[in-house]
Design a protein around this motif. Structure first.
Motif, mmCIF file in Angstrom:
data_model
loop_
_atom_site.group_PDB
_atom_site.id
_atom_site.type_symbol
_atom_site.label_atom_id
_atom_site.label_comp_id
_atom_site.label_asym_id
_atom_site.label_seq_id
_atom_site.Cartn_x
_atom_site.Cartn_y
_atom_site.Cartn_z
ATOM 1 N N GLU A 662 -39.370 28.530 30.157
ATOM 2 C CA GLU A 662 -39.371 29.949 29.802
ATOM 3 C C GLU A 662 -40.425 30.738 30.576
ATOM 4 O OE1 GLU A 662 -37.348 31.828 27.330
ATOM 5 O OE2 GLU A 662 -36.226 30.148 28.176
ATOM 6 N N GLU A 663 -41.111 30.111 31.511
ATOM 7 C CA GLU A 663 -42.149 30.799 32.287
ATOM 8 C C GLU A 663 -41.531 31.815 33.231
ATOM 9 O OE1 GLU A 663 -44.811 29.394 35.940
ATOM 10 O OE2 GLU A 663 -45.457 28.455 34.042
ATOM 11 N N ILE A 664 -42.084 33.036 33.205
ATOM 12 C CA ILE A 664 -41.623 34.135 34.054
ATOM 13 C C ILE A 664 -42.726 34.488 35.041
ATOM 14 C CG2 ILE A 664 -40.967 36.578 34.096
ATOM 15 C CD1 ILE A 664 -39.725 36.167 31.338
ATOM 16 N N ALA A 665 -42.392 34.578 36.308
ATOM 17 C CA ALA A 665 -43.362 34.987 37.323
ATOM 18 C C ALA A 665 -43.578 36.492 37.229
ATOM 19 C CB ALA A 665 -42.870 34.599 38.716
ATOM 20 N N GLY A 666 -44.841 36.909 37.154
ATOM 21 C CA GLY A 666 -45.161 38.322 37.035
ATOM 22 C C GLY A 666 -45.799 38.634 35.694
ATOM 23 N N ASN A 667 -46.015 39.921 35.435
ATOM 24 C CA ASN A 667 -46.688 40.327 34.202
ATOM 25 C C ASN A 667 -45.814 41.200 33.305
ATOM 26 O OD1 ASN A 667 -46.674 42.658 35.783
ATOM 27 N ND2 ASN A 667 -48.649 43.367 34.985
ATOM 28 N N LYS A 668 -44.490 41.183 33.520
ATOM 29 C CA LYS A 668 -43.588 41.999 32.714
ATOM 30 C C LYS A 668 -42.440 41.156 32.165
ATOM 31 C CE LYS A 668 -44.370 46.216 35.435
ATOM 32 N NZ LYS A 668 -43.730 47.257 36.265
ATOM 33 N N LYS A 669 -42.048 41.487 30.952
ATOM 34 C CA LYS A 669 -40.852 40.894 30.367
ATOM 35 C C LYS A 669 -40.029 42.023 29.759
ATOM 36 C CE LYS A 669 -39.080 37.472 27.119
ATOM 37 N NZ LYS A 669 -39.385 36.477 26.059
ATOM 38 N N SER A 670 -38.780 42.146 30.238
ATOM 39 C CA SER A 670 -37.917 43.254 29.836
ATOM 40 C C SER A 670 -36.651 42.711 29.197
ATOM 41 C CB SER A 670 -37.539 44.109 31.053
ATOM 42 O OG SER A 670 -38.678 44.429 31.828
ATOM 43 N N ASP A 671 -36.242 43.331 28.092
ATOM 44 C CA ASP A 671 -35.054 42.888 27.365
ATOM 45 C C ASP A 671 -34.099 44.053 27.169
ATOM 46 O OD1 ASP A 671 -35.663 40.010 26.547
ATOM 47 O OD2 ASP A 671 -37.441 41.048 25.822
ATOM 48 N N PHE A 672 -32.820 43.767 27.365
ATOM 49 C CA PHE A 672 -31.762 44.760 27.175
ATOM 50 C C PHE A 672 -30.773 44.231 26.148
ATOM 51 C CE2 PHE A 672 -27.405 46.125 28.246
ATOM 52 C CZ PHE A 672 -27.543 47.490 28.058
ATOM 53 N N LYS A 673 -30.374 45.099 25.194
ATOM 54 C CA LYS A 673 -29.394 44.730 24.183
ATOM 55 C C LYS A 673 -28.357 45.847 24.059
ATOM 56 C CE LYS A 673 -32.487 41.929 21.281
ATOM 57 N NZ LYS A 673 -33.021 41.730 19.897
ATOM 58 N N PHE A 674 -27.124 45.423 23.828
ATOM 59 C CA PHE A 674 -26.013 46.364 23.665
ATOM 60 C C PHE A 674 -25.139 45.860 22.523
ATOM 61 C CE2 PHE A 674 -21.507 47.221 24.518
ATOM 62 C CZ PHE A 674 -21.503 48.611 24.562
ATOM 63 N N GLN A 675 -24.686 46.777 21.658
ATOM 64 C CA GLN A 675 -23.880 46.356 20.521
ATOM 65 C C GLN A 675 -22.849 47.418 20.170
ATOM 66 O OE1 GLN A 675 -25.593 44.124 17.110
ATOM 67 N NE2 GLN A 675 -25.063 45.919 15.895
ATOM 68 N N VAL A 676 -21.651 46.939 19.837
ATOM 69 C CA VAL A 676 -20.572 47.796 19.345
ATOM 70 C C VAL A 676 -20.172 47.302 17.959
ATOM 71 C CG1 VAL A 676 -18.221 48.608 19.696
ATOM 72 C CG2 VAL A 676 -19.710 48.264 21.664
ATOM 73 N N PHE A 677 -20.051 48.238 17.024
ATOM 74 C CA PHE A 677 -19.666 47.907 15.653
ATOM 75 C C PHE A 677 -18.475 48.784 15.282
ATOM 76 C CE2 PHE A 677 -19.780 48.695 11.095
ATOM 77 C CZ PHE A 677 -19.943 47.426 10.567
ATOM 78 N N MET A 678 -17.392 48.143 14.855
ATOM 79 C CA MET A 678 -16.187 48.877 14.461
ATOM 80 C C MET A 678 -15.780 48.449 13.060
ATOM 81 S SD MET A 678 -13.863 48.825 17.945
ATOM 82 C CE MET A 678 -13.980 47.062 18.159
ATOM 83 N N SER A 679 -15.347 49.403 12.252
ATOM 84 C CA SER A 679 -14.880 49.089 10.908
ATOM 85 C C SER A 679 -13.759 50.037 10.516
ATOM 86 C CB SER A 679 -16.030 49.190 9.902
ATOM 87 O OG SER A 679 -16.481 50.528 9.795
ATOM 88 N N ARG A 680 -12.959 49.562 9.566
ATOM 89 C CA ARG A 680 -11.895 50.411 9.015
ATOM 90 C C ARG A 680 -11.539 49.942 7.615
ATOM 91 N NH1 ARG A 680 -6.200 48.764 12.006
ATOM 92 N NH2 ARG A 680 -6.194 46.560 11.417
#
Length: 680
Positions: A662-680
């Motif tokens: 899990e080691e990342i080179a550099g000093n930043k860790k960025s996370d992106f999340k996307f979600q769709v929720f549908m109901s009826r």
């Protein structure tokens, strides 16, 4: 219907106790929970409020906001005076105050239920359907992806994380669903995962079918007594909230979360006739475990793999490597003011369990079969509610938990809990109210109190004193500890909420950096001070600010200090289809022992409770678009919500983040999340 930005965001704004309990759970388990069943239940009650004129004990307990005394008080009130006329009548119920009512309001209703009859045929046709699709990814590639092809220890799949869930629900009386989950690093429709997702789950659950109170097929959880022998649903640990000392849930519950370990796969049924209730269940499933091959003992299991990760060749080899058979049940008799229950569960494994032969593992479970049995009880007399459980395993090693919740005054409540669990007692998938993550090797006494001197002021406190008769990991002698917590909550009006809390914890650990053959056990104090303010600037904007300090082993050579502060902002313009939230945070600590946890507003039905150490900044923003109006214009009767979350941690004076694969080179860790929720 306007589905607001996030169920968990709204709950967090109105119930700081839930936020603190989740932070405490992450800290004690050193991991975020993947069981979002509680958030799903709140979401359902938010759209389909629980009708208080029909709700019974189990339904009220599922809200996880009422003590047993408060539930009994409400049912007695309704039995004596009949159905409630309106929501304002709740203020007349003994043991209910404005704080409790304010927590409940988003999830309850008072009405005459003239909706579709709850016949079996209608349950199949008139329920609600929901579909959720979530995508997440860490933008920087870690070492596990960078070394692909260089040896066997690397991630075989992509860094994308995918999750979907479909669920049908008719008034919590009939529901079924399916989900799929792929963790970052796992393969998808190739290699070892040609079937697509690494984990699939299906459940079917029905309630109130005459004598059949509940029936479960597929994946489900089983909850017995007070958790000494079995408890698989979400349960909080120590807090000043009196409710946390008692485990409250139906014996059988549907399971449709992404966690891959703590559930059963098979069938279960609860039968109720008069005051008698009986539950039986059985499960057969493969689970992941670390297999050790020995020339004498053959293949044995050194540890269960509960993480659900199957990213590398070695993790894939552990996947579904042993067969687990489980069966058990409960018989309960309900008196007018009490109950008594008999519980039992048996586990059988296809391979012998043989833990690493360290001294602290001397009393850990060994073998291929384990049986537990217990008696649990509850009794209410006036303003006192007593409950507990006495348990044993098949070697007759014993465990005991006994507690009381007492209403000393309309403005003062107290709780008392004693537990005594033998060093050689063992249970699987248990989760009782203990200092240890499992109910083993512990004796303790917990006392909590809640005082409400006025409508705007609440004082909470607890003291917990515990000892461990046998050795523990990193503790090479019998040890003891104590935990003290106090909190003041000030709510002058609906727009402002302020709380200050202080927590002092002392435990014993091996003294490090010594040349002695025998390790010395040393007292390690940890003190924490937090100040948090939440206020509504306007109908559109809410702000929250926290300052937190932590001292670890203060005054000693290995002392550490931690500091964290953040400013939250959320906006939800009235009648707008857009909403969002954001945070700017600074943290600084001397090391891992002084790490600090902070609950974050995340996508609905997802927890984010990261911990922070070293020095750095973190920010995130969530954006929500309610697209329902757009789809209605197209002729579709759908509620559709779309969420985006971007978060980034920036560390000072670091060239790498994390360790191992899990080691990342550099000093930043960025996370992106996307979600769709549908109901009826």
């Amino acid at each position: 219907m306007q589905f607001l930005a996030s169920v968990c965001q709204e709950t967090e704004q109105t119930n700081i106790t839930t936020e603190q309990q989740l932070e405490g759970l992450a800290e004690s388990d050193d991991a975020e929970t993947e069981d979002d069943s509680y958030l799903q239940q709140l979401e359902y009650f938010k759209i389909h409020p629980l009708n208080l004129n029909k709700a019974g004990t189990d339904e009220l307990a599922e809200l996880n906001m009422l003590t047993a005394l408060q539930i009994k008080s409400f049912l007695d009130y309704r039995r004596l005076l009949g159905k409630l006329v309106n929501i304002y009548e709740l203020q007349a119920i003994p043991a209910w105050d404005i704080v409790v009512i304010r927590k409940l309001l988003p999830f309850i209703a008072v009405k005459d239920d003239n909706s579709i009859a709850e016949k079996l045929a209608n349950r199949w046709r008139h329920g609600s359907e929901v579909f959720l699709l979530r995508y997440a990814r860490t933008m920087e590639k870690s070492k596990g992806y960078a070394v692909s092809g260089a040896g066997n220890n690397y991630y075989l799949g992509s860094p994308d994380k995918l999750f979907f869930r479909y669920r049908y629900n008719f008034k919590n009386l009939l529901q079924w669903g399916i989900l799929g989950d792929k963790d970052a690093g796992e393969q998808f429709f190739k290699g070892h995962q040609k079937q697509g997702f690494d984990f699939y789950s299906f459940h079917f659950f029905a309630r109130q079918l005459g004598i059949v109170k509940a029936i479960a097929l597929g994946d489900f959880t089983a909850n017995l007594g007070q958790g000494l022998i079995q408890w698989q649903s979400l349960a909080f640990r120590k807090s000043a909230e009196l409710l946390s000392v008692k485990r409250q849930a139906a014996v059988l519950r549907p399971y449709n979360s992404s966690g891959e370990f703590n559930f059963h796969r098979g069938a279960g049924i609860t039968l109720q006739k008069g005051k008698w209730e009986t539950t039986l269940f059985s499960s057969v499933r493969s689970i992941s475990a670390n297999i050790v091959v020995d020339s004498i003992t053959g293949e044995t299991v050194s540890a269960f793999q509960a993480s659900g990760y199957h990213r590398t060749a070695s993790e894939i080899n552990d996947k579904n490597s042993i067969l687990q058979i489980a069966y058990g049940g409960n018989i309960k008799y309900q008196f007018s003011k009490a109950h008594i229950g008999l519980n039992a569960i048996h586990y059988q494994f296809s391979k012998q369990i043989q833990k690493i032969p360290d001294l602290y593992n001397l009393f850990n479970f060994q073998g291929s079969a384990l049986t537990n049995a217990s008696v649990d009880y509850s009794f209410t007399y006036r303003n006192v509610h007593l409950f507990g459980e006495a348990a044993t395993d098949h070697h007759f090693n014993k465990a005991l938990l006994s507690a009381a919740i007492i209403s000393l005054d309309p403005k003062v409540d107290a709780s008392l809990l004693y537990r005594k669990i033998a060093a050689d007692y063992w249970s699987i998938n248990a989760n009782a109210f203990t200092e240890n993550s499992l109910p083993i090797n512990e004796t303790g006494l917990y006392t909590g109190i809640s005082i409400r001197p006025s409508k705007s002021l609440q004082i909470q406190a607890y003291v917990d004193i515990f000892r461990f008769p046998w050795l523990k990991y990193r503790v090479d002698a019998p040890s003891s500890g104590e935990d003290f917590f106090t909190q003041l909550i000030y709510t002058p009006d609906k727009q402002v909420e302020v709380y200050v809390r202080y927590k002092s914890e002392t435990k014993q650990l091996n003294l490090s950096n010594t040349n002695l053959v025998t390790k010395i056990v040393n007292q390690i104090p940890k003190n924490n001070l937090r100040f948090q303010t939440s206020f509504m600037v306007s109908r559109k904007i809410a702000l929250k600010h926290r300052v937190e300090l932590l001292w670890y082993n203060k005054g000693k050579p290995d002392a550490e200090e931690g500091f964290l502060t953040f400013l939250d902002g959320s906006f939800k313009p009235p009648l707008s289809n857009w909403a969002g939230s954001m945070r700017l945070q600074y943290f600084e600590s001397n090391g891992f022992n002084s790490r600090l946890y902070a609950y974050e507003n995340d996508l609905p039905f997802s927890f984010s409770i990261p911990f922070f150490y070293d020095k750095g900044l973190r920010y995130y923003f969530n954006l929500n678009w309610n697209a329902s109006q757009y789809f209605k214009k197209q002729g579709h009767k759908l509620t559709v919500n779309v969420w985006l979350k971007w978060s980034q941690s920036i560390y000072a004076d670091k060239t790498t983040i994390g360790s191992g694969l899990e080691e990342i080179a550099g000093n930043k860790k960025s996370d992106f999340k996307f979600q769709v929720f549908m109901s009826r």
